[in-house]
Design an enzyme around this catalytic site. Sequence first.
Site, PDB file in Angstrom:
ATOM      1  N   ASP A   1       0.826  -1.208   0.000  1.00  0.00           N
ATOM      2  CA  ASP A   1       0.000   0.000   0.000  1.00  0.00           C
ATOM      3  C   ASP A   1       0.869   1.271   0.000  1.00  0.00           C
ATOM      4  OD1 ASP A   1      -2.880   0.844   0.438  1.00  0.00           O
ATOM      5  OD2 ASP A   1      -1.947   1.884   2.122  1.00  0.00           O
TER       6      ASP A   1
ATOM      7  N   GLU B   1       1.671  -0.372  -4.819  1.00  0.00           N
ATOM      8  CA  GLU B   1       0.770   0.705  -5.184  1.00  0.00           C
ATOM      9  C   GLU B   1       1.594   1.986  -5.162  1.00  0.00           C
ATOM     10  OE1 GLU B   1      -3.277   3.029  -3.841  1.00  0.00           O
ATOM     11  OE2 GLU B   1      -1.748   2.503  -2.394  1.00  0.00           O
TER      12      GLU B   1
HETATM   13  C1  NOJ Z   1      -4.524   2.919  -0.793  1.00  0.00           C
HETATM   14  C2  NOJ Z   1      -5.607   1.929  -0.585  1.00  0.00           C
HETATM   15  O1  NOJ Z   1      -5.875   1.260  -1.781  1.00  0.00           O
HETATM   16  C3  NOJ Z   1      -6.795   2.703  -0.057  1.00  0.00           C
HETATM   17  O2  NOJ Z   1      -7.961   1.927  -0.021  1.00  0.00           O
HETATM   18  C4  NOJ Z   1      -6.441   3.228   1.294  1.00  0.00           C
HETATM   19  O3  NOJ Z   1      -7.499   4.024   1.776  1.00  0.00           O
HETATM   20  C5  NOJ Z   1      -5.166   4.057   1.250  1.00  0.00           C
HETATM   21  N1  NOJ Z   1      -4.139   3.460   0.473  1.00  0.00           N
HETATM   22  C6  NOJ Z   1      -4.631   4.275   2.630  1.00  0.00           C
HETATM   23  O4  NOJ Z   1      -4.137   3.066   3.141  1.00  0.00           O
END
Ligand code: NOJ
Length: 508
Positions: free
Chosen positions: A201, A253
């Site tokens: 993440d 991500e």
């Molecule tokens: C990216 C995640 O995909 C999202 O759902 C989340 O709210 C944020 N990061 C914070 O962790």
Amino acid sequence: MPEPWWKSAVVYQIYPRSFADANGDGVGDLEGIRRHLDHLVWLGVDALWLSPFYRSPMADFGYDVADYCDVDPLFGTLEDFDRLVADAHQRGLKVLVDWVPNHSSDRHAWFEDARASRESDKRDWYVWVDGTPDAPPNNWKAAFSQVDPAWTWDEATGQWYLHLFLPEQPDLNWRNPAVVDAMHDTLRFCLDRGVDGFRMDVVHALVKREGFPDVDDPWLSTDRLDEHATHERIRGFRRLLDSYPGDRTSVGEVFILSTAKVAEYYGRGDELHMVFNFPPLYAKWEAAAWRKRIDRVVEEFDPIGAWPTWVLSNHDNPRHAGRYGTEGRARAAAVLLLTLRGTPFLYQGEELGLTDAVIPPERVVDPGGRDGTRAPIPWTGTPDHGWGPAEPWLPWPPDAETRNAESERVDPSSVLHLYRRLLAARHGSPALQLGTWAPRPSADGALAYERTLGDDRRAVVVNFTEAPVEMPVEGEWTIEVASDGAGEGDPYRGALGPDQALVLRPRF
Ligand code: NOJ
């Protein structure tokens, strides 16, 4: 050397709250997932990515982790997790879990300890800055509101703490080696339980710029970040993953809308195995727009041997069937997604052609406005859609009485069957899984390309428009998969219907 499994895999994202509910409380759980593994095997995906199921107060529905080494009781137990992984593995499915390294929950024992006193030995595990309660340390904004500061004043200890997301999600201090060690331990915890990899993440955001300067774009700017130091941390994750047997993998991500920047997170083959590249997700359904996004990937990724990823929908964005506006376009998009060079990521329910649920104001729960895409998966056409007596935590998506797994499974013309045929075509073709990608002469509003590996070849033709197009492809081809099911097994005659996309195999 054979290629690692994750290059030829199709990954299926499960958002556990909304996938399947075994205990009938209206929120999905791990046992619900386990009981539906056969759906995924029948569909033909190769790997699952589970969004967070760790202990969490659920301020961000699990992306606020209170214990990285335990399952939230809402989702089950560690034993349920072990059983799920074992059953998935037994069916040949790999399991990736979400890892949330940028921030913990404010209810994590680390933060509770850190917040208790300035003298706490955990104080420096988070990012604290001196100041006065009337003036946040800089102009950085928190992600969901985009207006509120990314800082919260802690009255008791008289300092600000940083949170790029909600106040309930304090950012960890990745400059502190103790944090690096502790977070490596959380990776080991999962690796030792047999997971095949991680979706990481907001992994590009870990280390913040020294001195916390004001920035021009206060909620997204990479100027807030120390990318150099973050790359170094990522290399540490890679070394840890590589020290385990069995091609453990990572997909980061990296929420930077620049493909050139995204490419940097592959390092020299010593950082992330895969990185999400979001510009295509935000592109319009237009041939020229897609061609540009694909070319950018080819230009940036090929020279450094970076393996691309493709994604149209996830738990943070409106579903593409809704964004593109018609089922015909969503079907054509599925052909594109599953035939480009790289690893495709499916989001639960896209194989049913789902669009977002309409969320009445009184049922809004997400501070980031993402409830619609997180609607529960309808398994059956019955009023409870296979979920049991309790009202699910979010409303059903549109047309759930017909757009559900059971109804689509008995209908060979359904979106579900299209996904299944596409996945079978991939499994049957080394070219589609691992081959080169080369554009072929394309009509306006359409795209033709060829995939090749050794003797194996496939051509793909996609009509992005509602008008028929002529688009001959050199050679003699048979239609292997058609987005609308029309003409499969017939020779390709060089023309596409409205919104039609085809996978072609050589006739001879
Ligand atoms: C990216 C995640 O995909 C999202 O759902 C989340 O709210 C944020 N990061 C914070 O962790």
